[in-house]
Enzyme design. Structure first.
Site, PDB file in Angstrom:
ATOM      1  CE  LYS A  51      45.699  39.463  49.029  1.00 24.11           C
ATOM      2  NZ  LYS A  51      46.856  38.612  48.830  1.00 24.11           N
ATOM      3  CB  SER A 283      38.380  39.691  42.384  1.00 29.38           C
ATOM      4  OG  SER A 283      38.287  39.738  43.781  1.00 29.38           O
TER       5      SER A 283
HETATM    6  C1  LIG Z   1      39.944  41.920  45.546  1.00 27.96           C
HETATM    7  C2  LIG Z   1      40.904  40.788  45.512  1.00 27.96           C
HETATM    8  N1  LIG Z   1      40.540  39.629  44.957  1.00 27.96           N
HETATM    9  C3  LIG Z   1      41.376  38.577  44.851  1.00 27.96           C
HETATM   10  C4  LIG Z   1      42.661  38.648  45.312  1.00 27.96           C
HETATM   11  C5  LIG Z   1      43.566  37.452  45.119  1.00 27.96           C
HETATM   12  O1  LIG Z   1      44.064  36.903  46.248  1.00 27.96           O
HETATM   13  P1  LIG Z   1      45.515  36.209  46.298  1.00 27.96           P
HETATM   14  O2  LIG Z   1      46.515  37.310  46.456  1.00 27.96           O
HETATM   15  O3  LIG Z   1      45.446  35.334  47.482  1.00 27.96           O
HETATM   16  O4  LIG Z   1      45.739  35.473  45.033  1.00 27.96           O
HETATM   17  C6  LIG Z   1      43.078  39.829  45.909  1.00 27.96           C
HETATM   18  C7  LIG Z   1      44.449  39.977  46.383  1.00 27.96           C
HETATM   19  O5  LIG Z   1      44.887  41.047  46.729  1.00 27.96           O
HETATM   20  C8  LIG Z   1      42.194  40.921  46.008  1.00 27.96           C
HETATM   21  O6  LIG Z   1      42.566  42.098  46.547  1.00 27.96           O
END
Ligand SMILES: Cc1ncc(COP(=O)(O)O)c(C=O)c1O
Length: 325
Positions: A51, A283
């Protein structure tokens, strides 16, 4: 490169220059083939997540457009990582920053933001529990954030509707993957929070080579992108899988989805640590689990290279005692 008295140096002028250009690492010990998983190490960004890219791009573009003046206060609703990224950017550029986040997101994120001078307002959960943030919990935080933004007149970053979120990945993540892989990408996999990563990077990659397949990793039982009813709103994939299709998500680039259970994410998180020496969040583990499923699905050539992201550091998820949650 900077130069003093004719001698070049490698000094970065601020933390903003530490954002992006993250290394692409082959997970050859975790996945021994056939095919290969290549992962972008987003945890090396100064806010310890992907981010930072969107934080820098959205703030820079708002300043360039005159929407945000020097020293103006900034506000955002976050599941934590966007807040940490904005804290880095606003600290360097001198914007007072307020972040609104569900109490279900890990306390480490709030500590990180506050250490960088931001204010973090933690909104009580209405459905899930600590570590498990549901769509209803996110909506509660969002309502509080929007109310505060209107009342305070601060610049509202609005990552879920800000096109510069997608553009950050179109202009950095996608080109980096293309360059770092030597133009050899067969498929891309991303978990979806705002949809910025998936939409921006997939758009860039498909423009370079329309045969690149792009897939989403969703929490099993909370798969709105696949289009099935939500049967399990509580899951471990904080920051992604918010339970609805975000407005920045673009189906035009989607070739399919893979569901990842909490058990699989937990197992892959352990494997990424123990086999690759990389401590990452849930994630990231879901992305790798989905990449393995894709390689084993028969949808790709046997020797395919699948690129994905290690979105953030595992240090943001270490368990804490109930009284400090
Ligand atoms: C830990 C984590 N994984 C994946 C994502 C997904 O990213 P995006 O917002 O670009 O879809 C985020 C978004 O905040 C995140 O904090």
């Amino acid at each position: 490169m900077a130069e003093v008295n004719g001698v070049p140096n490698e000094i970065k002028s601020s933390a903003l220059e530490l954002i992006g250009n993250t290394p692409l690492v082959a997970l050859d010990r975790l996945y021994t083939g056939p095919g290969r998983i290549l992962a972008k190490c987003e945890f090396v960004n100064p806010g310890a997540s992907v981010k930072c890219r969107t934080s820098l791009h959205m703030i820079r573009k708002a300043r360039e457009a005159g929407l945000l003046k020097p020293k103006d206060p900034v506000i955002e609703v976050t599941s934590g990582n966007q807040g940490c990224g904005l804290s880095v950017v606003c600290a360097v550029l001198g914007h007072p920053l307020t972040l609104v986040m569900s109490k279900g997101n890990s306390v480490q994120r709030a500590l990180h933001m506050e250490a960088l001078g931001a204010k973090c307002i933690r909104v009580p959960q209405v459905q899930g529990k600590y570590g498990f943030v549901t769509q209803a919990d996110f909506k509660a935080a969002e309502a509080e954030g929007i109310k505060l933004a209107e009342k305070s007149g601060s610049y509202f970053v609005n990552q879920y509707n800000n096109e510069m979120n997608v553009d950050a990945h179109y202009s950095t993540t996608g080109p980096e993957i293309w360059r770092q892989s030597g133009h050899r990408v067969d498929a891309f996999v991303a978990a979806v929070g705002t949809g910025g990563t998936f939409t921006g990077a997939s758009k860039y990659l498909k423009e370079r080579n329309p045969n690149i397949l792009c897939y989403v990793a969703e929490p099993a039982g909370a798969e709105p992108i696949k289009g099935t009813p939500i049967t399990k709103p509580m899951h471990l994939l904080q920051g992604s899988g918010s339970g609805c299709v975000p407005s920045l998500f673009n189906y035009e680039y989607l070739d399919g989805t893979f569901a990842v259970t909490d058990e699989e994410a937990t197992e892959y998180r352990k494997l990424i640590g123990e086999k690759e020496g990389l401590f990452v969040g849930f994630s990231s583990a879901a992305n790798v689990a989905a990449a393995v499923k894709l390689l084993q699905s028969g949808k790709l050539p046997e020797d395919a290279w699948v690129v994905t992201l290690l979105n953030d550091t595992g240090l943001k998820y270490t368990p804490v005692a109930e009284e400090i949650q």
